[in-house]
Design a protein around this motif. Structure first.
Motif, PDB file in Angstrom:
ATOM      1  N   PHE A   1    -159.027  -6.444 -33.202  1.00 12.49           N
ATOM      2  CA  PHE A   1    -158.784  -7.837 -33.853  1.00 12.49           C
ATOM      3  C   PHE A   1    -157.005  -7.984 -34.430  1.00 12.49           C
ATOM      4  CE2 PHE A   1    -162.670  -5.385 -35.772  1.00 12.49           C
ATOM      5  CZ  PHE A   1    -163.682  -6.308 -35.575  1.00 12.49           C
ATOM      6  N   LEU A   2    -156.740  -9.727 -33.736  1.00 14.24           N
ATOM      7  CA  LEU A   2    -155.744 -10.100 -33.384  1.00 14.24           C
ATOM      8  C   LEU A   2    -155.891 -11.470 -34.375  1.00 14.24           C
ATOM      9  CD1 LEU A   2    -154.773  -9.884 -29.796  1.00 14.24           C
ATOM     10  CD2 LEU A   2    -154.634  -8.250 -31.355  1.00 14.24           C
ATOM     11  N   TRP A   3    -154.270 -11.924 -35.236  1.00  9.95           N
ATOM     12  CA  TRP A   3    -154.558 -13.302 -35.898  1.00  9.95           C
ATOM     13  C   TRP A   3    -153.363 -13.501 -35.081  1.00  9.95           C
ATOM     14  CZ3 TRP A   3    -156.656 -14.204 -40.352  1.00  9.95           C
ATOM     15  CH2 TRP A   3    -155.757 -15.366 -40.964  1.00  9.95           C
ATOM     16  N   TYR A   4    -152.782 -15.115 -35.393  1.00  9.77           N
ATOM     17  CA  TYR A   4    -152.394 -15.993 -34.993  1.00  9.77           C
ATOM     18  C   TYR A   4    -150.710 -15.793 -35.835  1.00  9.77           C
ATOM     19  CZ  TYR A   4    -151.084 -20.501 -32.473  1.00  9.77           C
ATOM     20  OH  TYR A   4    -150.661 -21.433 -31.838  1.00  9.77           O
ATOM     21  N   ILE A   5    -149.731 -16.546 -34.560  1.00  9.23           N
ATOM     22  CA  ILE A   5    -148.590 -16.479 -34.981  1.00  9.23           C
ATOM     23  C   ILE A   5    -148.194 -17.598 -34.279  1.00  9.23           C
ATOM     24  CG2 ILE A   5    -145.635 -15.887 -34.948  1.00  9.23           C
ATOM     25  CD1 ILE A   5    -146.615 -13.042 -36.269  1.00  9.23           C
TER      26      ILE A   5
ATOM     27  N   ARG B   1    -150.901 -26.714 -38.738  1.00  8.79           N
ATOM     28  CA  ARG B   1    -152.758 -26.917 -38.899  1.00  8.79           C
ATOM     29  C   ARG B   1    -152.366 -26.644 -40.613  1.00  8.79           C
ATOM     30  NH1 ARG B   1    -154.558 -23.493 -33.589  1.00  8.79           N
ATOM     31  NH2 ARG B   1    -154.893 -25.756 -32.581  1.00  8.79           N
ATOM     32  N   GLY B   2    -152.265 -27.505 -41.035  1.00 10.17           N
ATOM     33  CA  GLY B   2    -151.673 -27.519 -42.250  1.00 10.17           C
ATOM     34  C   GLY B   2    -150.506 -25.714 -43.098  1.00 10.17           C
ATOM     35  N   ASP B   3    -149.894 -25.576 -42.293  1.00 10.89           N
ATOM     36  CA  ASP B   3    -149.066 -24.466 -42.722  1.00 10.89           C
ATOM     37  C   ASP B   3    -148.795 -24.855 -44.164  1.00 10.89           C
ATOM     38  OD1 ASP B   3    -149.000 -21.577 -43.583  1.00 10.89           O
ATOM     39  OD2 ASP B   3    -147.180 -21.211 -42.073  1.00 10.89           O
ATOM     40  N   ASN B   4    -148.131 -23.803 -45.078  1.00 12.27           N
ATOM     41  CA  ASN B   4    -147.410 -25.552 -45.952  1.00 12.27           C
ATOM     42  C   ASN B   4    -145.595 -24.375 -46.499  1.00 12.27           C
ATOM     43  OD1 ASN B   4    -148.040 -22.284 -47.318  1.00 12.27           O
ATOM     44  ND2 ASN B   4    -148.626 -22.476 -48.888  1.00 12.27           N
ATOM     45  N   VAL B   5    -145.116 -22.962 -45.411  1.00 14.82           N
ATOM     46  CA  VAL B   5    -144.040 -22.575 -45.597  1.00 14.82           C
ATOM     47  C   VAL B   5    -143.442 -23.959 -44.743  1.00 14.82           C
ATOM     48  CG1 VAL B   5    -142.740 -20.999 -44.670  1.00 14.82           C
ATOM     49  CG2 VAL B   5    -144.990 -20.581 -45.095  1.00 14.82           C
ATOM     50  N   VAL B   6    -142.776 -23.838 -45.037  1.00 12.43           N
ATOM     51  CA  VAL B   6    -141.822 -25.065 -45.172  1.00 12.43           C
ATOM     52  C   VAL B   6    -140.132 -24.388 -44.332  1.00 12.43           C
ATOM     53  CG1 VAL B   6    -139.936 -26.944 -45.443  1.00 12.43           C
ATOM     54  CG2 VAL B   6    -142.642 -27.148 -45.859  1.00 12.43           C
ATOM     55  N   ASN B   7    -138.883 -23.658 -45.618  1.00 12.72           N
ATOM     56  CA  ASN B   7    -138.258 -23.196 -45.489  1.00 12.72           C
ATOM     57  C   ASN B   7    -137.701 -22.310 -44.458  1.00 12.72           C
ATOM     58  OD1 ASN B   7    -137.285 -24.832 -47.342  1.00 12.72           O
ATOM     59  ND2 ASN B   7    -137.377 -24.374 -48.920  1.00 12.72           N
ATOM     60  N   ASP B   8    -137.625 -21.896 -43.920  1.00 14.92           N
ATOM     61  CA  ASP B   8    -137.423 -20.751 -42.608  1.00 14.92           C
ATOM     62  C   ASP B   8    -138.508 -20.004 -42.612  1.00 14.92           C
ATOM     63  OD1 ASP B   8    -134.551 -20.612 -43.592  1.00 14.92           O
ATOM     64  OD2 ASP B   8    -135.268 -19.719 -45.348  1.00 14.92           O
ATOM     65  N   HIS B   9    -138.920 -21.417 -42.003  1.00 16.87           N
ATOM     66  CA  HIS B   9    -140.649 -21.151 -41.675  1.00 16.87           C
ATOM     67  C   HIS B   9    -140.896 -20.466 -39.903  1.00 16.87           C
ATOM     68  CE1 HIS B   9    -140.244 -24.519 -38.202  1.00 16.87           C
ATOM     69  NE2 HIS B   9    -141.515 -24.365 -37.612  1.00 16.87           N
TER      70      HIS B   9
ATOM     71  N   PRO C   1    -153.099 -21.501 -45.651  1.00 18.61           N
ATOM     72  CA  PRO C   1    -151.565 -21.146 -45.005  1.00 18.61           C
ATOM     73  C   PRO C   1    -151.970 -19.765 -44.423  1.00 18.61           C
ATOM     74  CG  PRO C   1    -152.116 -20.916 -46.934  1.00 18.61           C
ATOM     75  CD  PRO C   1    -153.505 -21.923 -47.040  1.00 18.61           C
ATOM     76  N   TYR C   2    -151.000 -19.530 -42.739  1.00 20.00           N
ATOM     77  CA  TYR C   2    -150.811 -18.596 -42.194  1.00 20.00           C
ATOM     78  C   TYR C   2    -150.728 -16.691 -43.054  1.00 20.00           C
ATOM     79  CZ  TYR C   2    -151.607 -21.050 -38.433  1.00 20.00           C
ATOM     80  OH  TYR C   2    -151.892 -21.947 -36.828  1.00 20.00           O
ATOM     81  N   LEU C   3    -149.345 -16.729 -44.359  1.00 20.81           N
ATOM     82  CA  LEU C   3    -149.478 -15.391 -44.906  1.00 20.81           C
ATOM     83  C   LEU C   3    -150.291 -14.919 -45.213  1.00 20.81           C
ATOM     84  CD1 LEU C   3    -147.756 -13.238 -44.953  1.00 20.81           C
ATOM     85  CD2 LEU C   3    -145.916 -14.292 -46.568  1.00 20.81           C
ATOM     86  N   PRO C   4    -151.148 -16.129 -46.446  1.00 23.85           N
ATOM     87  CA  PRO C   4    -151.653 -15.609 -47.175  1.00 23.85           C
ATOM     88  C   PRO C   4    -153.454 -14.761 -46.953  1.00 23.85           C
ATOM     89  CG  PRO C   4    -151.171 -17.621 -48.107  1.00 23.85           C
ATOM     90  CD  PRO C   4    -150.093 -16.775 -46.938  1.00 23.85           C
ATOM     91  N   GLU C   5    -153.882 -16.070 -45.826  1.00 21.23           N
ATOM     92  CA  GLU C   5    -154.885 -15.955 -44.431  1.00 21.23           C
ATOM     93  C   GLU C   5    -154.879 -14.918 -44.534  1.00 21.23           C
ATOM     94  OE1 GLU C   5    -157.659 -17.453 -45.099  1.00 21.23           O
ATOM     95  OE2 GLU C   5    -156.629 -18.337 -47.098  1.00 21.23           O
TER      96      GLU C   5
END
Length: 348
Positions: free
Chosen positions: A5-9, A18-26, A328-332
């Motif tokens: 089971f892998l994720w995606y960076i 795709r709507g990720d909400n991290v802007v600063n230092d993303h 958003p990637y990190l919370p998910e």
């Protein structure tokens, strides 16, 4: 091997993928490291790192993350043409050695801005013939010393890659065209599918197994993986409400190119929308109508139990490698690591 089971960076220079909400230092090392450490903490095996001209170099990112983690496995996307096979084999072998055997490789042969990095486009058949030759040379370099191979696209003479590997990286591959499937059937370790309905995936698995036998595959049996967006919420109702809201937002900002010519695999996904917004139990096709591409074209939507049930149906077909994601990637990473992964690993 067992289930993976892998994720995606996304490995994107610009924020908002795709709507990720991290802007600063993303895409800073600290931010990427937080993702990799969260994956370790929440039970994921690793993550696919996106590639393409105009993105940061995947091997550099993978090396930095491997140095800051202990179990995280980077699935490193790379393109023949950007890499020469001996250079690639050496780079991958070095990171495999330094990381203690954590490297996974995703070979990408689809179109890109090839001229930007000095490659020539070629037609589809040429690209996949080159990929087949690339993989054959890389495998020989990982397994043998003093390799000489004079092919149509690449040549090496008396080539030995160091360090020598007891276990080389696994080679993942995608593509749905006839040319792509012939490469996968003979040279890949894992064939990755995008989020098609179960019947379509079953058809392709059966065809690839038959091709492997017909073409005289020389390696271990081909394994199969699924790369898909998974939108998971506490309840089925909340998941569908959020999915529909996301698609409505996509529709408001959609700017589709009427002249685009998608690859075969992408076109297969786009064509699904004509069959209905929801296929199988909870495969949502509407995102593809409003710019969703690749793994974002179709989504599995529902509670953790709903999505786990659907993923187990793919597993029943022979899928053993899963590359999941949502934004958003990190919370998910955390939500799905806590809610979805335990169900998948337990087979509940």
């Amino acid at each position: 091997m067992g289930l993976e089971f892998l994720w995606y960076i996304p490995n994107q220079d610009r924020p908002g993928h795709r709507g990720d909400n991290v802007v600063n230092d993303h895409n800073s090392l600290d931010t990427l490291t937080r993702h990799a450490l969260a994956l370790e903490e929440h039970g994921w095996d690793g993550a696919l790192l996106g590639t393409g001209w105009g993105r940061p170099d995947t091997f550099t990112v993978a090396t930095a993350l491997a140095a800051r983690t202990t179990t995280f496995q980077p699935l490193i996307a790379a393109r023949p043409g950007y890499w020469r096979p001996a250079h690639f084999a050496s780079t991958a072998a070095t990171l495999q050695h330094l990381s203690g055997g954590r490297v996974l490789i995703n070979i990408v042969s689809g179109k890109d801005n090839l001229a930007a990095y000095g490659d020539s486009e070629g037609d589809q058949a040429q690209r996949y013939d080159r990929t087949r030759e690339f993989l054959r040379i890389v495998r020989k370099l990982w397994a043998e010393e003093n390799v000489t191979y004079h092919g149509e696209h690449f040549r090496v003479t008396g080539s030995t890659v160091v360090p020598r590997l007891a276990e080389p990286p696994r080679l993942y591959f995608g593509g749905a065209s006839e040319a792509a499937e012939r490469v996968s059937a003979t040279e890949a370790d894992v064939q990755l599918f995008w989020g098609e309905p179960l019947a379509g995936v079953q058809e392709r698995i059966e065809r690839l197994k038959a091709l492997s036998a017909e073409l005289g595959r020389e390696h271990q049996p081909l394994e199969f993986g699924l790369r898909i967006t998974t939108l998971v919420r506490d309840t089925t109702e909340q998941a569908w409400a959020d999915a529909e809201a996301k698609v409505a937002e996509m529709a408001r900002g959609a700017k589709l190119d009427p002249n685009r010519h998608p690859a075969v695999g992408q076109q297969r996904l786009l064509d699904l929308a004509a069959r209905g917004d929801v296929l199988d139990d909870n495969l949502y096709t509407a995102p593809g109508r409003f710019g969703g591409g690749g793994a974002g074209t179709t989504w599995l939507v529902g509670s953790a139990q709903d999505v786990a049930k659907s993923l187990r149906k793919y597993q029943d077909l022979g899928i053993t490698h899963f590359v999941l994601s949502d934004t958003p990637y990190l919370p998910e990473i955390e939500r799905q690591g806590e809610q979805l992964l335990p169900l998948l690993r337990a087979g509940a």
